[in-house]
Design an enzyme around this catalytic site. Structure first.
Site, short mmCIF file in Angstrom:
data_model
loop_
_atom_site.label_atom_id
_atom_site.label_comp_id
_atom_site.label_asym_id
_atom_site.label_seq_id
_atom_site.Cartn_x
_atom_site.Cartn_y
_atom_site.Cartn_z
N CYS A 1 3.65 8.40 0.84
CA CYS A 1 4.29 7.61 1.72
C CYS A 1 4.51 6.09 1.02
CB CYS A 1 3.42 7.32 2.94
SG CYS A 1 3.92 6.01 4.04
N ASN B 1 -1.99 4.71 16.39
CA ASN B 1 -3.08 4.71 15.45
C ASN B 1 -3.64 3.08 15.73
OD1 ASN B 1 -4.99 5.45 13.74
ND2 ASN B 1 -3.73 5.21 11.93
N SER C 1 12.74 6.67 6.62
CA SER C 1 12.55 6.21 7.88
C SER C 1 13.26 4.94 8.21
CB SER C 1 11.18 6.39 8.21
OG SER C 1 10.80 6.08 9.32
N SER D 1 12.94 5.78 14.00
CA SER D 1 11.62 5.31 14.66
C SER D 1 12.56 4.95 15.92
CB SER D 1 11.15 3.96 13.80
OG SER D 1 10.49 4.57 13.00
N LEU D 2 12.31 5.96 16.78
CA LEU D 2 13.01 5.65 18.21
C LEU D 2 11.91 4.90 19.37
CD1 LEU D 2 15.40 6.29 20.01
CD2 LEU D 2 14.49 8.50 20.50
N HIS D 3 10.90 5.48 19.40
CA HIS D 3 9.98 4.97 20.19
C HIS D 3 9.97 4.53 21.80
CE1 HIS D 3 8.29 4.84 16.31
NE2 HIS D 3 8.79 3.41 16.03
N CYS E 1 7.58 -4.55 14.88
CA CYS E 1 7.40 -3.69 16.03
C CYS E 1 5.70 -3.88 16.68
CB CYS E 1 7.29 -2.26 15.66
SG CYS E 1 8.70 -1.78 14.87
N CYS F 1 7.30 -6.86 6.78
CA CYS F 1 8.33 -6.26 7.41
C CYS F 1 9.27 -7.00 8.49
CB CYS F 1 7.87 -4.87 8.09
SG CYS F 1 9.13 -3.98 8.67
N CYS G 1 1.08 2.56 8.61
CA CYS G 1 1.79 1.59 8.12
C CYS G 1 1.43 0.17 8.08
CB CYS G 1 3.31 1.70 8.76
SG CYS G 1 4.58 0.58 8.27
N CYS H 1 2.59 -1.83 14.95
CA CYS H 1 2.55 -2.02 13.88
C CYS H 1 1.93 -3.04 13.18
CB CYS H 1 4.00 -1.61 13.03
SG CYS H 1 3.85 -1.22 11.36
N GLU I 1 0.61 -1.20 0.06
CA GLU I 1 -0.05 -0.03 -0.11
C GLU I 1 1.04 1.42 0.11
OE1 GLU I 1 -1.66 -1.31 3.50
OE2 GLU I 1 -0.96 -0.06 4.85
N GLY J 1 7.65 -2.15 5.45
CA GLY J 1 8.79 -2.38 5.18
C GLY J 1 9.90 -1.66 5.86
N GLU J 2 11.07 -2.22 5.86
CA GLU J 2 12.25 -1.42 6.35
C GLU J 2 13.26 -1.16 5.31
OE1 GLU J 2 13.31 -0.12 9.19
OE2 GLU J 2 15.18 0.21 8.05
N1 SAH Z 1 10.54 0.43 9.27
C1 SAH Z 1 10.71 1.65 8.95
C2 SAH Z 1 9.56 2.58 8.03
C3 SAH Z 1 8.08 2.04 8.28
S1 SAH Z 1 7.19 2.53 9.91
C4 SAH Z 1 10.54 2.56 10.04
O1 SAH Z 1 10.41 1.69 11.32
O2 SAH Z 1 10.89 3.67 10.51
C5 SAH Z 1 6.99 4.22 9.77
C6 SAH Z 1 6.64 4.89 10.88
O3 SAH Z 1 5.17 4.44 11.03
C7 SAH Z 1 7.04 4.43 12.27
O4 SAH Z 1 7.88 5.35 12.60
C8 SAH Z 1 5.95 4.44 13.14
O5 SAH Z 1 5.81 5.41 14.09
C9 SAH Z 1 4.87 4.68 12.33
N2 SAH Z 1 3.62 3.54 12.43
C10 SAH Z 1 3.51 2.42 12.10
N3 SAH Z 1 2.29 1.83 12.65
C11 SAH Z 1 1.80 2.73 13.56
C12 SAH Z 1 0.41 2.76 14.48
N4 SAH Z 1 -0.36 1.83 14.41
N5 SAH Z 1 0.28 4.03 14.86
C13 SAH Z 1 1.13 5.13 14.70
N6 SAH Z 1 2.31 5.18 14.22
C14 SAH Z 1 2.61 4.09 13.56
#
Ligand code: SAH
Length: 343
Positions: free
Chosen positions: A104, A292, A193, A216-218, A115, A111, A335, A118, A91, A161-162
């Site tokens: 995007c 989300n 990203s 993507s630190l989190h 995470c 992936c 994502c 995700c 997508e 994906g990464e």
């Molecule tokens: N693999 C890469 C790119 C894909 S994810 C990475 O990890 O950066 C890109 C961004 O999407 C992440 O930083 C994450 O914050 C966001 N993301 C994915 N799923 C999400 C969700 N359910 N709610 C909020 N942000 C989300």
């Protein structure tokens, strides 16, 4: 068969010269594909018929199939679900903000990072996308926009994906996005990203590119980060941050840290304080993204006042912080969400 949209102009020139044709024909093909929206080689009427036949026998024309297209209620985002030649689904999301049109893109089916919050990683990695499969996402959307006098002007690799795990294809796609004969999108308007793949970040810093890099630190420490991002076990946070600093230094680009806020997990004041300490003195921006909701995941988005307090704590500590209101919530625009629903 070679995919047409995996070739940059130089490669197409070489290929065409090998066929005994004049290399300038490559620019004509590019013009048909990227500017004039040709739907097939047969449309390329200023090329000789037998040359068009030769092209169609050796190069595959863009073939991404649009399965679904959904607009968010506020009209700001549109989600596209594509079917690939092997029936797999990926997508893209078009984000409209004032006159900016950002796509995007996805770079893998599924992936490897998995995470916790995700949708993309739920099934793991199915396969890498080819450069053409990445480029064609933008090509299709750009064609739609052109019909109403608009163009794609920004790209973010934040779909499925990464990017660092499909490095060569991503860089080839970047070169096509950037190419004056294709999309003419400046590198400064392209953002990659990453979940934090140290060797990939280091390699990118040596490419002489000026694309933006987002981590993507989190989480503010390795211990919590490993719980949210299983992939983080491979790379200690200190090493990732050093590689990010190096990227900033080499490319003179500001670094952005994405922080998806998950209620009760990484949204407490102590996390904000620890994050501020971790990033102190760095030329960077923190982008807070409230979680989300994804079907089947038992996670919660923090309350608005928690998000505001988290942001305030960072700002007070001198950290440049933005809070991205999640666009396209009603169309599952985070994502991987749409592809997962379809599966
Ligand atoms: N693999 C890469 C790119 C894909 S994810 C990475 O990890 O950066 C890109 C961004 O999407 C992440 O930083 C994450 O914050 C966001 N993301 C994915 N799923 C999400 C969700 N359910 N709610 C909020 N942000 C989300």
């Amino acid at each position: 068969m070679q995919e047409l949209c995996s070739l940059n102009l130089e490669e197409l020139k070489t290929w065409i010269a090998e066929q005994g044709e004049k290399p300038f024909r490559a620019a004509q093909v590019f013009d048909w594909v990227y500017q004039k929206g040709a739907e097939s080689f047969a449309d390329m009427t200023n090329l000789a018929k037998d040359f068009r036949t030769k092209l169609s026998e050796s190069l595959s024309f863009p073939s991404l199939k649009l399965v679904r297209q959904i607009d968010s209620e506020d009209g700001e985002t549109t989600k596209f679900l594509w079917q690939l030649a092997d029936q797999k689904l990926v997508e893209s999301v078009l984000i409209r903000s004032h006159d900016r049109r950002t796509v995007c893109v996805s770079c893998q089916v599924g992936c490897p990072a998995r995470c916790a919050f995700c949708a993309s990683g739920k099934e793991g990695l199915l396969r890498n996308l080819t450069p053409a499969e990445i480029v064609e996402q933008v090509l299709h959307i750009d064609r739609q926009l052109k019909k109403i006098g608009e163009r794609v002007c920004h790209i973010v690799f934040m779909g499925m994906g990464e990017p660092m795990e499909n490095y060569d294809a991503v860089l080839k796609a970047v070169s096509l996005f950037n190419d004056p004969a294709a999309f003419q999108i400046s590198q400064r308007r392209i953002t990659i990203s990453t979940v934090g793949v140290v060797e990939g970040i280091k390699r990118l810093s040596k490419e002489d590119l000026h694309v933006n890099l987002v981590l993507s630190l989190h989480a503010p420490n390795q211990h919590l980060r490993k719980k949210i991002i299983p992939y983080a076990r491979k790379y200690p946070l200190e090493e990732i941050l050093l590689a990010m600093d190096e990227y900033g230094k080499e490319t003179k680009r500001d670094i952005t840290y994405e922080y998806t806020l998950l209620a009760g997990i990484n949204d407490r004041m102590e996390h904000a304080d620890e994050l501020a300490t971790l990033l102190k003195g760095k030329q960077c921006t923190v982008n807070l993204i409230p979680y989300n909701p994804v079907d089947g995941l038992h996670l919660k988005r923090p309350e608005a006042d928690t998000i505001v307090a988290f942001k305030e704590a960072l700002v007070e500590a001198g950290i440049n912080t933005t809070w991205r209101y999640t666009k396209g919530k009603d169309i599952a625009a985070a994502c991987g969400q749409l592809a997962l629903q379809k599966l």
